[in-house]
Write an enzyme that holds these catalytic residues in place. Structure first.
Site, PDB file in Angstrom:
ATOM      1  N   TRP A 161     -11.456  17.113   3.173  1.00 46.28           N
ATOM      2  CA  TRP A 161     -10.322  16.261   3.553  1.00 46.28           C
ATOM      3  C   TRP A 161      -9.014  17.038   3.645  1.00 46.28           C
ATOM      4  O   TRP A 161      -8.100  16.645   4.368  1.00 46.28           O
ATOM      5  CB  TRP A 161     -10.205  15.034   2.643  1.00 46.28           C
ATOM      6  CG  TRP A 161      -9.983  15.283   1.171  1.00 46.28           C
ATOM      7  CD1 TRP A 161     -10.932  15.342   0.203  1.00 46.28           C
ATOM      8  CD2 TRP A 161      -8.723  15.437   0.492  1.00 46.28           C
ATOM      9  NE1 TRP A 161     -10.360  15.545  -1.033  1.00 46.28           N
ATOM     10  CE2 TRP A 161      -9.003  15.604  -0.889  1.00 46.28           C
ATOM     11  CE3 TRP A 161      -7.395  15.453   0.900  1.00 46.28           C
ATOM     12  CZ2 TRP A 161      -8.009  15.788  -1.857  1.00 46.28           C
ATOM     13  CZ3 TRP A 161      -6.405  15.631  -0.056  1.00 46.28           C
ATOM     14  CH2 TRP A 161      -6.698  15.807  -1.411  1.00 46.28           C
ATOM     15  N   TRP A 203     -18.852  20.628   0.526  1.00 45.86           N
ATOM     16  CA  TRP A 203     -18.194  20.615   1.837  1.00 45.86           C
ATOM     17  C   TRP A 203     -18.764  21.720   2.712  1.00 45.86           C
ATOM     18  O   TRP A 203     -19.213  22.752   2.218  1.00 45.86           O
ATOM     19  CB  TRP A 203     -16.678  20.847   1.677  1.00 45.86           C
ATOM     20  CG  TRP A 203     -15.992  19.788   0.893  1.00 45.86           C
ATOM     21  CD1 TRP A 203     -15.485  19.909  -0.367  1.00 45.86           C
ATOM     22  CD2 TRP A 203     -15.733  18.437   1.291  1.00 45.86           C
ATOM     23  NE1 TRP A 203     -14.913  18.719  -0.774  1.00 45.86           N
ATOM     24  CE2 TRP A 203     -15.062  17.795   0.225  1.00 45.86           C
ATOM     25  CE3 TRP A 203     -15.999  17.699   2.443  1.00 45.86           C
ATOM     26  CZ2 TRP A 203     -14.655  16.476   0.266  1.00 45.86           C
ATOM     27  CZ3 TRP A 203     -15.591  16.372   2.492  1.00 45.86           C
ATOM     28  CH2 TRP A 203     -14.934  15.781   1.410  1.00 45.86           C
ATOM     29  N   TRP A 211      -6.115   9.960   2.852  1.00 49.98           N
ATOM     30  CA  TRP A 211      -7.225  10.910   3.043  1.00 49.98           C
ATOM     31  C   TRP A 211      -8.183  10.821   1.863  1.00 49.98           C
ATOM     32  O   TRP A 211      -9.396  10.829   2.030  1.00 49.98           O
ATOM     33  CB  TRP A 211      -6.707  12.340   3.249  1.00 49.98           C
ATOM     34  CG  TRP A 211      -6.406  12.583   4.699  1.00 49.98           C
ATOM     35  CD1 TRP A 211      -5.179  12.498   5.300  1.00 49.98           C
ATOM     36  CD2 TRP A 211      -7.342  12.881   5.744  1.00 49.98           C
ATOM     37  NE1 TRP A 211      -5.294  12.732   6.656  1.00 49.98           N
ATOM     38  CE2 TRP A 211      -6.609  12.979   6.955  1.00 49.98           C
ATOM     39  CE3 TRP A 211      -8.713  13.083   5.784  1.00 49.98           C
ATOM     40  CZ2 TRP A 211      -7.210  13.263   8.180  1.00 49.98           C
ATOM     41  CZ3 TRP A 211      -9.323  13.366   7.002  1.00 49.98           C
ATOM     42  CH2 TRP A 211      -8.567  13.454   8.193  1.00 49.98           C
ATOM     43  N   TRP A 222       0.850  -1.209   0.000  1.00 47.08           N
ATOM     44  CA  TRP A 222       0.000   0.000   0.000  1.00 47.08           C
ATOM     45  C   TRP A 222       0.876   1.245   0.000  1.00 47.08           C
ATOM     46  O   TRP A 222       0.571   2.252  -0.637  1.00 47.08           O
ATOM     47  CB  TRP A 222      -0.946   0.024   1.209  1.00 47.08           C
ATOM     48  CG  TRP A 222      -2.292  -0.549   0.883  1.00 47.08           C
ATOM     49  CD1 TRP A 222      -2.775  -1.753   1.281  1.00 47.08           C
ATOM     50  CD2 TRP A 222      -3.325   0.054   0.069  1.00 47.08           C
ATOM     51  NE1 TRP A 222      -4.044  -1.943   0.764  1.00 47.08           N
ATOM     52  CE2 TRP A 222      -4.404  -0.839   0.020  1.00 47.08           C
ATOM     53  CE3 TRP A 222      -3.435   1.262  -0.621  1.00 47.08           C
ATOM     54  CZ2 TRP A 222      -5.582  -0.575  -0.686  1.00 47.08           C
ATOM     55  CZ3 TRP A 222      -4.603   1.535  -1.326  1.00 47.08           C
ATOM     56  CH2 TRP A 222      -5.655   0.623  -1.354  1.00 47.08           C
ATOM     57  N   ASN A 275      -3.689   2.933  12.818  1.00 43.24           N
ATOM     58  CA  ASN A 275      -4.296   2.999  11.481  1.00 43.24           C
ATOM     59  C   ASN A 275      -5.824   2.944  11.500  1.00 43.24           C
ATOM     60  O   ASN A 275      -6.483   3.745  10.845  1.00 43.24           O
ATOM     61  CB  ASN A 275      -3.745   1.880  10.601  1.00 43.24           C
ATOM     62  CG  ASN A 275      -4.363   1.915   9.222  1.00 43.24           C
ATOM     63  OD1 ASN A 275      -4.235   2.905   8.504  1.00 43.24           O
ATOM     64  ND2 ASN A 275      -5.068   0.853   8.856  1.00 43.24           N
TER      65      ASN A 275
HETATM   66  P1  FAD Z   1       1.971  -1.418  10.039  1.00 50.40           P
HETATM   67  O1  FAD Z   1       0.599  -1.962  10.127  1.00 50.40           O
HETATM   68  O2  FAD Z   1       3.013  -2.107  10.806  1.00 50.40           O
HETATM   69  O3  FAD Z   1       2.340  -1.400   8.486  1.00 50.40           O
HETATM   70  C1  FAD Z   1       3.688  -1.481   8.018  1.00 50.40           C
HETATM   71  C2  FAD Z   1       3.982  -0.322   7.090  1.00 50.40           C
HETATM   72  O4  FAD Z   1       3.147  -0.376   5.942  1.00 50.40           O
HETATM   73  C3  FAD Z   1       3.717   1.032   7.702  1.00 50.40           C
HETATM   74  O5  FAD Z   1       4.798   1.438   8.503  1.00 50.40           O
HETATM   75  C4  FAD Z   1       3.520   1.917   6.478  1.00 50.40           C
HETATM   76  O6  FAD Z   1       4.741   2.307   5.919  1.00 50.40           O
HETATM   77  C5  FAD Z   1       2.834   0.945   5.517  1.00 50.40           C
HETATM   78  N1  FAD Z   1       1.385   1.140   5.590  1.00 50.40           N
HETATM   79  C6  FAD Z   1       0.523   0.572   6.451  1.00 50.40           C
HETATM   80  N2  FAD Z   1      -0.742   0.955   6.186  1.00 50.40           N
HETATM   81  C7  FAD Z   1      -0.661   1.788   5.122  1.00 50.40           C
HETATM   82  C8  FAD Z   1      -1.616   2.517   4.376  1.00 50.40           C
HETATM   83  N3  FAD Z   1      -2.932   2.473   4.648  1.00 50.40           N
HETATM   84  N4  FAD Z   1      -1.181   3.300   3.362  1.00 50.40           N
HETATM   85  C9  FAD Z   1       0.132   3.381   3.054  1.00 50.40           C
HETATM   86  N5  FAD Z   1       1.076   2.694   3.718  1.00 50.40           N
HETATM   87  C10 FAD Z   1       0.697   1.922   4.747  1.00 50.40           C
HETATM   88  N6  FAD Z   1       1.076   6.425   6.850  1.00 50.40           N
HETATM   89  C11 FAD Z   1       2.243   7.091   6.813  1.00 50.40           C
HETATM   90  O7  FAD Z   1       3.306   6.461   6.805  1.00 50.40           O
HETATM   91  N7  FAD Z   1       2.271   8.455   6.779  1.00 50.40           N
HETATM   92  C12 FAD Z   1       1.135   9.214   6.779  1.00 50.40           C
HETATM   93  O8  FAD Z   1       1.208  10.441   6.713  1.00 50.40           O
HETATM   94  C13 FAD Z   1      -0.117   8.523   6.854  1.00 50.40           C
HETATM   95  N8  FAD Z   1      -1.280   9.214   6.912  1.00 50.40           N
HETATM   96  C14 FAD Z   1      -2.476   8.518   6.979  1.00 50.40           C
HETATM   97  C15 FAD Z   1      -3.682   9.237   7.013  1.00 50.40           C
HETATM   98  C16 FAD Z   1      -4.895   8.563   7.101  1.00 50.40           C
HETATM   99  C17 FAD Z   1      -6.183   9.334   7.095  1.00 50.40           C
HETATM  100  C18 FAD Z   1      -4.913   7.160   7.159  1.00 50.40           C
HETATM  101  C19 FAD Z   1      -6.211   6.414   7.245  1.00 50.40           C
HETATM  102  C20 FAD Z   1      -3.723   6.436   7.112  1.00 50.40           C
HETATM  103  C21 FAD Z   1      -2.500   7.096   7.009  1.00 50.40           C
HETATM  104  N9  FAD Z   1      -1.275   6.398   6.958  1.00 50.40           N
HETATM  105  C22 FAD Z   1      -0.097   7.087   6.882  1.00 50.40           C
HETATM  106  C23 FAD Z   1      -1.265   4.928   6.815  1.00 50.40           C
HETATM  107  C24 FAD Z   1      -1.188   4.105   8.102  1.00 50.40           C
HETATM  108  O9  FAD Z   1      -2.136   4.549   9.017  1.00 50.40           O
HETATM  109  C25 FAD Z   1       0.191   4.144   8.744  1.00 50.40           C
HETATM  110  O10 FAD Z   1       1.185   3.864   7.798  1.00 50.40           O
HETATM  111  C26 FAD Z   1       0.292   3.103   9.865  1.00 50.40           C
HETATM  112  O11 FAD Z   1      -0.689   3.343  10.837  1.00 50.40           O
HETATM  113  C27 FAD Z   1       1.656   3.167  10.495  1.00 50.40           C
HETATM  114  O12 FAD Z   1       1.729   2.277  11.577  1.00 50.40           O
HETATM  115  P2  FAD Z   1       2.631   0.982  11.506  1.00 50.40           P
HETATM  116  O13 FAD Z   1       3.988   1.349  11.005  1.00 50.40           O
HETATM  117  O14 FAD Z   1       2.555   0.323  12.814  1.00 50.40           O
HETATM  118  O15 FAD Z   1       1.883   0.132  10.392  1.00 50.40           O
END
Ligand code: FAD
Length: 475
Positions: free
Chosen positions: A358, A305, A381, A277, A340
């Site tokens: 958003w 909006w 977003w 992702w 997340n």
């Molecule tokens: P894990 O579940 O351990 O996932 C491993 C890695 O996969 C993450 O570190 C991240 O690099 C990637 N990943 C996981 N979920 C997503 C996702 N939905 N989209 C893209 N990559 C993902 N992530 C960011 O890194 N930066 C942001 O600015 C960001 N903004 C977000 C805004 C919103 C509204 C939402 C819903 C999600 C956003 N995310 C963002 C995605 C996600 O929430 C975070 O990457 C995740 O919570 C990070 O925690 P983790 O490293 O423990 O994730």
């Protein structure tokens, strides 16, 4: 040129191991390692936010240690600084890793032109992503807009294996350069810094420790547990990946080797899916560079909006009267991070219940997340708004009551960040306004005083959002 040196420009790759550009530079001999803080060229909404800047400060500190205190720091226009260094030192080659923010790609283009004119040899590597966004294409040359199709194609290209550490590198310090880490002024809020330092470890070594710990202890069960915000079931590797303290290749490699021994296939696949992702968000930003400001689906440009500053303030500060939303927003302010699932819930609440654009939520997250990442933030977003490429269906409106009852059954997460509700029985935790007065009294809660009344009615706002979205669907 006598005794040429190689300049290695660190960008979003603040690590020494598995850094093929740095490795190749070290093979060639003496290396001049630099980092340039250049946010002059970033559009105003994309200037680095406070939490992310604090993380960067500590990450640079750690990188400098790994390089035996030879990291050369500069602040200002990157092109001017590089051209100045080329004049001053016998720089034979320049290496850097590509950053995919649209203005950085523009900067690279201009720089490439200049370097070619000056006949300076340079090489740009891609090491922030498993797959260069320009390489994954449909058979007709167009780009994928649907995650599963993108993933299927990406899987046909095997990511490279990690390259390890350079052997006996020789790094050079620019003794004339007096810029110190403090001169970069990355820390403007010392209270926030204290909070962030309490919750995070920085740099490559800490990132590897975290990765191994995740693979050994949390990957098994990830598929299910990742949705429960209490207890850190996820990797928390997002800032490490954003700043490149770890490469996605290192994560891919260890997950497919040690991870496959420790966890079931579905946990491994699910974790890798999240990593993909991240790739997909960067891919979308590359092919649609306006992702951070324009709706991917143009029909959303006419969306009705609303803007209510009281609602927005309540959302930002975690005072909406919806405990799970408030817990998430307070987790963000206290730690620079939000789980997340809770990110999805708080974003859905802002967009679909409060009908606030958003952009407003994206900007708030951008300024407060340590893992603020242009591609991931914009991509997600837009996913929640429904305006994205492969977005959540418009009728998917997260209900913060049922989500709380399902994913924070015991209320441990919510009570951690909303302590004024700590004595409220789980049965009522996610809907305090429906709690009998006697129970509220026993828990010491006065609605509207010690904890807010809900700022909006969930059902009415849900119906209104559905109506607005349905009109849009017909366009
Ligand atoms: P894990 O579940 O351990 O996932 C491993 C890695 O996969 C993450 O570190 C991240 O690099 C990637 N990943 C996981 N979920 C997503 C996702 N939905 N989209 C893209 N990559 C993902 N992530 C960011 O890194 N930066 C942001 O600015 C960001 N903004 C977000 C805004 C919103 C509204 C939402 C819903 C999600 C956003 N995310 C963002 C995605 C996600 O929430 C975070 O990457 C995740 O919570 C990070 O925690 P983790 O490293 O423990 O994730």
């Amino acid at each position: 040129m006598k005794n040429p040196i190689t300049l290695f420009w660190f960008k979003n790759d603040l690590r020494v191991s598995d850094n093929p550009g740095l490795m190749e530079a070290c093979h060639l001999g003496r290396v001049f390692p630099i980092y340039i803080l250049d946010d002059l060229i970033a559009p105003p909404v994309c200037k680095r936010g406070g939490a992310s800047a604090i993380y960067l400060h500590h990450s640079l500190l750690s990188l400098d240690k790994s390089l035996n205190n030879t990291l050369n720091l500069y602040k200002g226009n990157a092109e001017e600084i590089l051209l100045h260094l080329i004049k001053k030192y016998p720089i034979g080659r320049i290496f850097w890793n590509q950053s995919y923010e649209p203005w950085m790609l523009e900067q690279d283009k201009a720089l490439e032109k200049k370097l070619t004119e000056l006949q300076v040899r340079y090489t740009i590597f891609n090491d922030s992503y498993l797959w260069s966004p320009e390489k994954v294409k449909k058979s007709d040359g167009s780009f994928y807009k649907v995650f599963t199709a993108y993933k299927k194609k990406a899987y046909t290209i095997e990511p490279r294996t990690p390259v390890g550490m350079p052997k006996n590198p020789v790094f050079i310090k620019d003794t004339f350069n007096k810029t110190t880490l403090n001169d970069l002024h990355l820390i403007s809020d010392h209270e926030l810094e204290k909070k962030i330092v309490r919750h995070w470890t920085f740099g490559e070594t800490a990132a590897h420790y975290k990765l191994k710990n995740f693979i050994n202890k949390k990957l098994a069960g990830y598929k299910k547990d990742r949705d429960y915000p209490y207890n850190d079931h996820t990797s928390k590797l997002s800032p490490n990946l954003h700043f490149g303290e770890l490469s996605p290749h290192q994560i891919w490699d260890i997950t497919n080797t040690l991870g496959r021994k420790n966890a079931h296939k579905e946990d491994v696949e699910h974790f890798l899916n999240e990593i993909i992702w991240r790739e997909f968000c960067a891919y979308l930003l590359y092919h649609f560079p306006h992702l951070y400001k324009d709706n991917f689906q143009e029909k959303f440009d006419t969306f009705a909006w609303e803007y209510n500053s009281t609602f927005f303030k309540a959302w930002k500060t975690g005072n909406t009267g919806y405990p799970l939303v408030d817990a998430g927003m307070r987790q963000l302010l206290q730690t620079g991070y939000m789980h997340n699932r809770v990110r999805m819930i708080t974003a859905s609440f802002l967009i679909k219940n409060l009908m606030i654009h958003w952009h407003q939520g994206q900007e708030w997250f951008w300024n407060h997340l340590v893992d603020a990442d242009l591609a991931n933030n914009s991509g997600n977003w837009q996913w929640v708004a429904g305006s994205g490429a492969d977005a959540a269906p418009y009728f998917r409106i997260f209900n913060p009551i049922t989500q709380g009852e399902k994913f924070d059954k015991e209320g441990l997460y919510t009570k951690q960040y909303v302590p004024e509700l700590k004595s409220l029985p789980s049965k009522y935790l996610f809907k305090p306004w429906l709690t009998p007065k006697k129970v509220l009294d026993e828990a010491g809660i006065i609605l509207g005083k010690t904890y807010p009344q809900p700022i909006i009615d969930l059902n009415t706002s849900r119906k209104k959002a559905l109506l607005t979205y349905t009109k849009l669907k017909k366009l």
